[in-house]
Design an enzyme around this catalytic site. Structure first.
Site, mmCIF file in Angstrom:
data_model
loop_
_atom_site.group_PDB
_atom_site.id
_atom_site.type_symbol
_atom_site.label_atom_id
_atom_site.label_comp_id
_atom_site.label_asym_id
_atom_site.label_seq_id
_atom_site.Cartn_x
_atom_site.Cartn_y
_atom_site.Cartn_z
ATOM 1 N N LYS A 9 0.888 -1.176 0.000
ATOM 2 C CA LYS A 9 0.000 0.000 0.000
ATOM 3 C C LYS A 9 0.917 1.214 0.000
ATOM 4 O O LYS A 9 1.343 1.697 1.044
ATOM 5 C CB LYS A 9 -0.884 -0.015 1.256
ATOM 6 C CG LYS A 9 -2.174 0.741 1.142
ATOM 7 C CD LYS A 9 -2.122 2.194 0.945
ATOM 8 C CE LYS A 9 -1.812 3.155 2.008
ATOM 9 N NZ LYS A 9 -1.688 4.529 1.467
ATOM 10 N N GLU B 69 8.973 2.241 10.808
ATOM 11 C CA GLU B 69 10.006 3.256 10.539
ATOM 12 C C GLU B 69 9.325 4.613 10.625
ATOM 13 O O GLU B 69 8.579 4.989 9.727
ATOM 14 C CB GLU B 69 10.601 3.040 9.137
ATOM 15 C CG GLU B 69 11.359 1.744 8.973
ATOM 16 C CD GLU B 69 12.673 1.728 9.738
ATOM 17 O OE1 GLU B 69 13.080 2.763 10.284
ATOM 18 O OE2 GLU B 69 13.285 0.640 9.803
ATOM 19 N N CYS C 138 13.191 11.720 6.853
ATOM 20 C CA CYS C 138 13.059 11.295 8.249
ATOM 21 C C CYS C 138 14.384 11.465 8.992
ATOM 22 O O CYS C 138 14.406 11.725 10.185
ATOM 23 C CB CYS C 138 12.608 9.845 8.301
ATOM 24 S SG CYS C 138 13.621 8.791 7.263
ATOM 25 N N GLU D 175 8.870 17.117 14.753
ATOM 26 C CA GLU D 175 9.351 16.903 13.387
ATOM 27 C C GLU D 175 8.574 17.820 12.444
ATOM 28 O O GLU D 175 7.347 17.771 12.411
ATOM 29 C CB GLU D 175 9.122 15.435 12.985
ATOM 30 C CG GLU D 175 9.643 15.133 11.604
ATOM 31 C CD GLU D 175 9.312 13.717 11.156
ATOM 32 O OE1 GLU D 175 8.140 13.314 11.253
ATOM 33 O OE2 GLU D 175 10.231 13.012 10.710
HETATM 34 P P1 NAD Z 1 1.695 8.988 7.200
HETATM 35 O O1 NAD Z 1 1.887 8.292 8.489
HETATM 36 O O2 NAD Z 1 0.634 10.018 7.104
HETATM 37 O O3 NAD Z 1 1.360 7.931 6.046
HETATM 38 C C1 NAD Z 1 2.207 6.835 5.785
HETATM 39 C C2 NAD Z 1 1.410 5.744 5.088
HETATM 40 O O4 NAD Z 1 0.438 5.219 6.007
HETATM 41 C C3 NAD Z 1 0.630 6.235 3.872
HETATM 42 O O5 NAD Z 1 0.698 5.265 2.863
HETATM 43 C C4 NAD Z 1 -0.780 6.368 4.424
HETATM 44 O O6 NAD Z 1 -1.777 6.291 3.434
HETATM 45 C C5 NAD Z 1 -0.829 5.191 5.396
HETATM 46 N N1 NAD Z 1 -1.863 5.266 6.431
HETATM 47 C C6 NAD Z 1 -2.483 6.373 6.920
HETATM 48 N N2 NAD Z 1 -3.412 6.015 7.853
HETATM 49 C C7 NAD Z 1 -3.364 4.666 7.965
HETATM 50 C C8 NAD Z 1 -4.055 3.710 8.764
HETATM 51 N N3 NAD Z 1 -5.005 4.089 9.630
HETATM 52 N N4 NAD Z 1 -3.748 2.401 8.631
HETATM 53 C C9 NAD Z 1 -2.779 2.016 7.764
HETATM 54 N N5 NAD Z 1 -2.103 2.867 6.969
HETATM 55 C C10 NAD Z 1 -2.375 4.176 7.067
HETATM 56 O O7 NAD Z 1 3.117 9.578 6.796
HETATM 57 P P2 NAD Z 1 3.496 10.452 5.531
HETATM 58 O O8 NAD Z 1 2.948 11.829 5.704
HETATM 59 O O9 NAD Z 1 3.160 9.698 4.291
HETATM 60 O O10 NAD Z 1 5.100 10.486 5.654
HETATM 61 C C11 NAD Z 1 5.800 11.350 6.486
HETATM 62 C C12 NAD Z 1 6.236 10.644 7.753
HETATM 63 O O11 NAD Z 1 6.968 9.456 7.446
HETATM 64 C C13 NAD Z 1 7.191 11.483 8.596
HETATM 65 O O12 NAD Z 1 6.832 11.413 9.947
HETATM 66 C C14 NAD Z 1 8.542 10.828 8.375
HETATM 67 O O13 NAD Z 1 9.483 11.010 9.397
HETATM 68 C C15 NAD Z 1 8.158 9.395 8.230
HETATM 69 N N6 NAD Z 1 9.232 8.684 7.518
HETATM 70 C C16 NAD Z 1 10.020 7.796 8.202
HETATM 71 C C17 NAD Z 1 11.071 7.140 7.555
HETATM 72 C C18 NAD Z 1 11.983 6.162 8.276
HETATM 73 O O14 NAD Z 1 12.701 5.423 7.606
HETATM 74 N N7 NAD Z 1 12.020 6.127 9.587
HETATM 75 C C19 NAD Z 1 11.291 7.399 6.204
HETATM 76 C C20 NAD Z 1 10.481 8.317 5.549
HETATM 77 C C21 NAD Z 1 9.440 8.943 6.200
#
Ligand code: NAD
Length: 480
Positions: free
Chosen positions: A178, A253, A287, A387
């Site tokens: 997804k 992550e 991140c 963040e």
């Molecule tokens: P997000 O948490 O909003 O979304 C991430 C994914 O989760 C998307 O595909 C989203 O559609 C899905 N999602 C949302 N609600 C869900 C639910 N209830 N159940 C299952 N899936 C769901 O994050 P974002 O805005 O896409 O990305 C930014 C965040 O990601 C930042 O906090 C960043 O630090 C983090 N990030 C972490 C890493 C790492 O390696 N640690 C790498 C990149 C980004």
């Protein structure tokens, strides 16, 4: 400004990738795809629903019956095919990241290359894992955990997808992905590429849809054994809670607020460009971005002058231009989020050294913000604790090495950290005291076999190399 002015044909995506084929979406909701450089609609995607997701899970479950028993040689061969297939579309993948996400081309190319090389790295790591160990009358084997749900963020689509697929496939798992709905075009290019690897049907399934629809179905479905998630802390917490009902294995992550500790013996001509590169990489939407720069009080004025000089190289603009270092934010929502943090920093009394509120001159159409450096920041200010996920750096002064380490560790996060200094023994000593999953010394670097993941709220578990594959395995003992 090529990416900003050119009008390309609208891309319409109506299919998902299930059981080895592109199939029309059962879900009917259509979402526009917006180009972040100018806010124009460049495509549309039909979003998957629960039914699409369940079909994909069923296909992965059928495929697991065979693939779950594959040999490591068979898996290595599949990883080689995936590597060749992704490599063939390297430039298309990079172009899609520039256009749909606004990633600057100099960084987008690196991200895509890391994604492609993840298949090779997994193949290498696969050879090093002790798949079977025996002693006396006991035999322990490492078994694939089952169907894995892979849920990803939007800021480095090709890397996240390739990395997670590579680890899962190396472990013998079948997958349902997804991806972020904000990465639909990038995902489509990647899936078209990987289709050419001619994988066993059902091994790889991709359903693009909303998190609370497709993601939630993956998390609650009892036929999914494992979730590997990259995204925000808030969603990570919800996935962990909801996944408990079906005892999901989890790799999470999550976010970061990474410290860069500049020691008082650092050579500023190298250290400041390194610190700013870590802060502003991927336009700050990273991140691991080093968004807290810890500076000895005795060198603060010198550091400020060096930052002002070096920031001239951190130009903002068209991400397709190889001279540009900072592109737009991915969406209007992300633009507003970053602006609200810049406002908050000013309200809480931090001083703007570079940048500030509002769009940069001449870039009024898209989601551009000004790369911003705050000084006089205290570690308890909102901009130092939360963040931001944009190009905003907080400079925090310290009096002693011990205080620097204390400030660096005074964060709910612990994903990444950096130390900059001339005396390498001292830099290593400081690095050993930082509570983070990865610490780099004297600049950003990578090793695809080194673990990636966070302490504290930055996550659970690790990705990359052998650590990433082990996250998809269960030890099983047979005793006679
Ligand atoms: P997000 O948490 O909003 O979304 C991430 C994914 O989760 C998307 O595909 C989203 O559609 C899905 N999602 C949302 N609600 C869900 C639910 N209830 N159940 C299952 N899936 C769901 O994050 P974002 O805005 O896409 O990305 C930014 C965040 O990601 C930042 O906090 C960043 O630090 C983090 N990030 C972490 C890493 C790492 O390696 N640690 C790498 C990149 C980004």
């Amino acid at each position: 400004m090529k990416a900003i002015t050119e009008r390309e044909a609208i891309k319409v995506i109506t299919t998902h990738y299930i059981d080895g084929a592109f199939v029309e979406s059962h879900g009917r909701e259509v979402m526009n795809i917006i180009r972040p450089t100018d806010g124009q609609v460049i495509g549309s995607v039909t979003l998957a629903d629960e039914e699409d997701t369940r079909r994909a899970i069923a296909a992965a479950k059928r495929a697991f019956a065979t693939y779950g028993r594959s040999t490591t040689d068979e898996r290595a061969q599949i990883l080689r095919r995936l590597h060749a297939a992704a490599s063939a579309r390297r430039d298309d993948l990079t172009a899609a990241m520039v256009d749909e996400y606004g990633g600057v081309i100099q960084f987008a190319g690196l991200i895509v290359d890391s994604g492609i090389s993840a298949f090779q790295a997994a193949e290498k790591a696969l050879q090093e894992i002790p798949w079977r160990r025996s002693w006396d009358k006991t035999t322990v084997t490492l078994e694939p955990v089952g169907v894995a749900g892979l849920i990803t963020a939007w800021n480095a689509n090709a890397l996240f997808l390739c990395l997670k697929i590579a680890s899962a496939v190396a472990a013998g798992c079948t997958v349902v992905i997804k991806p972020s709905e904000l990465s639909s075009i990038q995902t489509q290019v990647l899936v078209e590429a990987l289709h050419e690897a001619k994988l066993p049907k059902g091994l790889l399934n991709v359903v693009t849809g909303l998190g609370n629809v497709v993601g939630a179905e993956l998390v609650r479905n009892p036929d999914v054994a494992k979730i590997s998630f990259t995204g925000s802390v808030a969603v990570g917490e919800q996935i962990m809670r909801d996944g408990a009902a079906t005892m999901k294995r989890m790799t999470l992550e999550l976010g970061g607020k990474s410290p860069t500790v500049l020691l008082d013996d650092a050579a500023l001509d190298k250290a400041i460009p390194a610190a700013l590169t870590m802060a502003f990489m991927n336009s700050g939407q990273a991140c691991a971005a080093g968004t807290r720069l810890l500076v000895p009080m005795s060198r603060l004025d010198e550091v400020k002058r060096a930052i002002l000089d070096t920031m001239r190289a951190f130009t903002v603009g068209d991400p397709a231009d190889p001279n540009i270092a900072v592109g737009p934010m991915v969406s209007q929502k992300q633009y507003e989020r970053v602006e609200s943090y810049i406002r908050k920093g000013i309200e809480e009394g931090a001083e703007v050294l570079v940048g500030g509120e509002g769009r940069p001159e001449g870039l009024e159409a898209g989601y551009f913000v000004k790369p911003t450096v705050f000084v006089s920041v205290k570690n308890d200010m909102t901009i130092a604790r939360e963040e931001i996920f944009g190009p905003v750096l907080s400079v925090i002064a310290y009096d002693s090495e011990d205080e620097a380490i204390r400030i660096a560790n005074d964060s709910k996060y612990g994903l990444h950290a950096a130390v900059l200094g001339t005396d390498i023994q001292r830099a290593r000593r400081v690095a050993s005291q930082l509570r983070a999953g990865r610490v780099v010394i004297n600049g950003m670097t990578d090793d695809p076999q080194a673990p990636w993941g966070g302490f504290k709220y930055s996550g659970v578990g690790r990705e990359y190399g052998r650590y990433g594959i082990e996250a998809f395995l269960e030890p099983k003992a047979v005793l006679e």
